[in-house]
Each structure stands twice: as C-alpha cells, then as structure tokens.
Write an enzyme that holds these catalytic residues in place. Structure first.
Site: not given
Length: 312
Positions: A65, A73, A108
């Site tokens: 992760d 973002n 992700d």
C-alpha cells in the site's frame, strides 16, 4: 441444390471474437495498469494452493500500500495520481521474478504472488526489501518529481493458511502493523496479529458507543504562574471511563479514534465541554484544548470552535 452445386453462407465473427476477448481481458486485468486484478489474482492464488496440496512448495503473498498516496491525488490531481500508479506497476513488474504474479487490487493497493521454494521467509523478505528500494526511487511525472514510499505485509502459504481470502486477510494485518511501525517497511504475519486485530475491533465498537453513553470526561491540568502561584490557565485532557474496561488511557484510544475518523466527533465534544466548563471560571483563566491533525485536515475545525463559543 436440385440442379447440382451448393450454397455456402459465411459470417465474419472476427469483431465478435475481439469483443469477447476484450470483455474477458477487462474482467481479469486492471484497466489502468494492465496488471492482474483482484479476480485474476485470487484465481492464481487458488491454483497455487492446489499445487501446494499436490506437489508441496512454498509461496509468499506481498500486500503493498503506497504511503500517503491520497496527498498526491489531493495536491496534484487524479491524472498525476493515475500516472504514478502506472509507473509503480511498471517498477513492480520489473522488480519481481519471471514466474511471480503482480496485481492491483484497487486504489493504491498492489500485491505480489511469489514462489519462494526452499527459501521460505528469507526469500520473501529479500523481495520485500528489494521492492521497498524500487518504489522509493523518485518518479518524474508531468514535470513533478515525486518521492513516495510503500508499506508491505507478507504472508506465507501453506504456513499461514491455504484459503485465498484468509491469506489476503492475514497479509492485510501484517500490512497494518508495518504502517503502525512508521511506514516504509515490511512485516511478516505473526499469529498474535489476528488476536490484536480482534481486540482493536472490539475497542473501536465500544468507542463508537462512548459518546452516546456519555462515557468521556475532561480532566483539567492547571497552568500556574510561578511568580504569583496563581492559576492562569488549564489544559483540557480527555479521559474515557468505560463500564467494562475501566479508565482507558488516551494512548490506547486516541490513535484508534484518529484511524477510524471518530476523533472528529470526539474532538467536537471536547471543545463543547471545555467551553461550557470554562464559562463558570474567572475571566482571567484560559483553557487550552489539544487538537488532532485529523481534525485540522477535516476542514470542520473552525466551525467546531465557533460552535463551542456560540453555544456557551
């Protein structure tokens, strides 16, 4: 035909076949990175499990992760975030062995299915450390130089189980431990992680009920002027008095409240109660309230503070 000869009818199904192949590909591969998706990955794990049962061997699942990907973002936009995910996928493909499977489970979160053979845990750890190094190298995307890190949870089959869902769940527990330890690292699953996860879930459930049951209390630590020995202010400290657990230490429930988002309503309660109590104090005695970084990022802090003053 009655007079001889025959009639043949042909239909070109090339387009249909291509459409079917595309649909099948989309059902098993991620549209952004072209890695295997969750469905395909679980199918691969199930194949490995059947192989282990008949032939033996040892496999590792790495659950990765990206650390703080949301910040990319939020600050640079989803287009940059998608480009970063594509580049991460490319690096993962280049960092694993030819027989290993790399997949994107969503967002992700990536995973690697690695054949470790006789190498066992040592081989899995070696790959995890290699992947940490691969991902930590800077990315140049749309004129932005990005430095990201990742956390990895590792589980071994058949040592830690043979069911695909069970293995993913245990890898997720190891991943959580890696993030709790400071991120940008790996953790191998240990049996006590499951027990701790159950305890954490039970604590989170009790925490959700604590506000409704009015189980929180504030203790005030005085701030004293050393020259006059007068109390000039206080610091509001939250405490949780649970009927079954007794007095729960802040170190035990504040991090959990931050992880679950409960720190926002809990923090608002602290502001409200501190303001309500301070109304009855002398006007020269101030009150300080600790604020979580989660509250700061929520965008609701100024409103909560204003509400505390208005209502009191």
């Amino acid at each position: 035909m009655p007079g001889g000869g025959s009639v043949a009818i042909h239909q070109d199904i090339t387009t249909q076949r291509r459409a079917q192949a595309k649909i099948s590909h989309l059902a098993h591969y991620d549209g952004l990175t072209n890695l295997a998706n969750r469905v395909q990955f679980l199918e691969q794990v199930n194949k490995v499990v059947r192989r282990l049962q008949s032939q033996g061997g040892c496999y590792a699942i790495h659950l990765l992760d990206l650390d703080r990907f949301k910040e990319v973002n939020d600050s640079l936009g989803h287009a940059v975030g998608d480009s970063l995910l594509f580049e991460v996928a490319s690096r993962l493909r280049g960092g694993v062995g030819p027989n290993d499977v790399v997949a994107r489970l969503g967002g992700d979160e990536f995973t690697v299915l690695q054949y470790v053979g006789a190498g066992g845990a040592a081989a899995a750890i070696a790959l995890a450390e290699k992947l940490l190094g691969v991902i930590s190298q800077p990315f140049d995307i749309d004129m932005h130089r990005l430095e990201v890190e990742t956390s990895i949870g590792i589980v071994l089959a058949p040592e830690h189980g043979l069911l695909a869902d069970e293995l993913i769940k245990k890898a997720d527990l190891a991943l959580y431990r890696a993030k709790s330890a400071g991120r940008n690292g790996w953790r191998l699953f240990e049996p006590d992680m499951a027990q701790q996860a159950d305890s954490r879930l039970a604590l989170a459930m009790d925490l959700r009920k604590a506000l409704a049951r009015d189980e929180f209390v504030l203790h005030y630590q005085p701030v004293v002027d050393t020259a006059t020995s007068a109390v000039v202010g206080t610091e509001a400290l939250i405490r949780w008095r649970n009927p079954a657990r007794g007095m729960v230490a802040p170190n035990d429930f504040i991090p959990l409240a931050e992880d679950t988002g409960l720190i926002i309503p809990v923090g608002e309660w602290v502001l409200q109660r501190a303001c309500r109590d301070a109304v009855a104090w002398p006007s020269d005695v101030s009150v300080a309230v600790n604020v979580s970084a989660v509250q700061m990022r929520s965008g609701q802090l100024a409103h909560a503070i204003a509400e505390g003053f208005v209502e009191n």
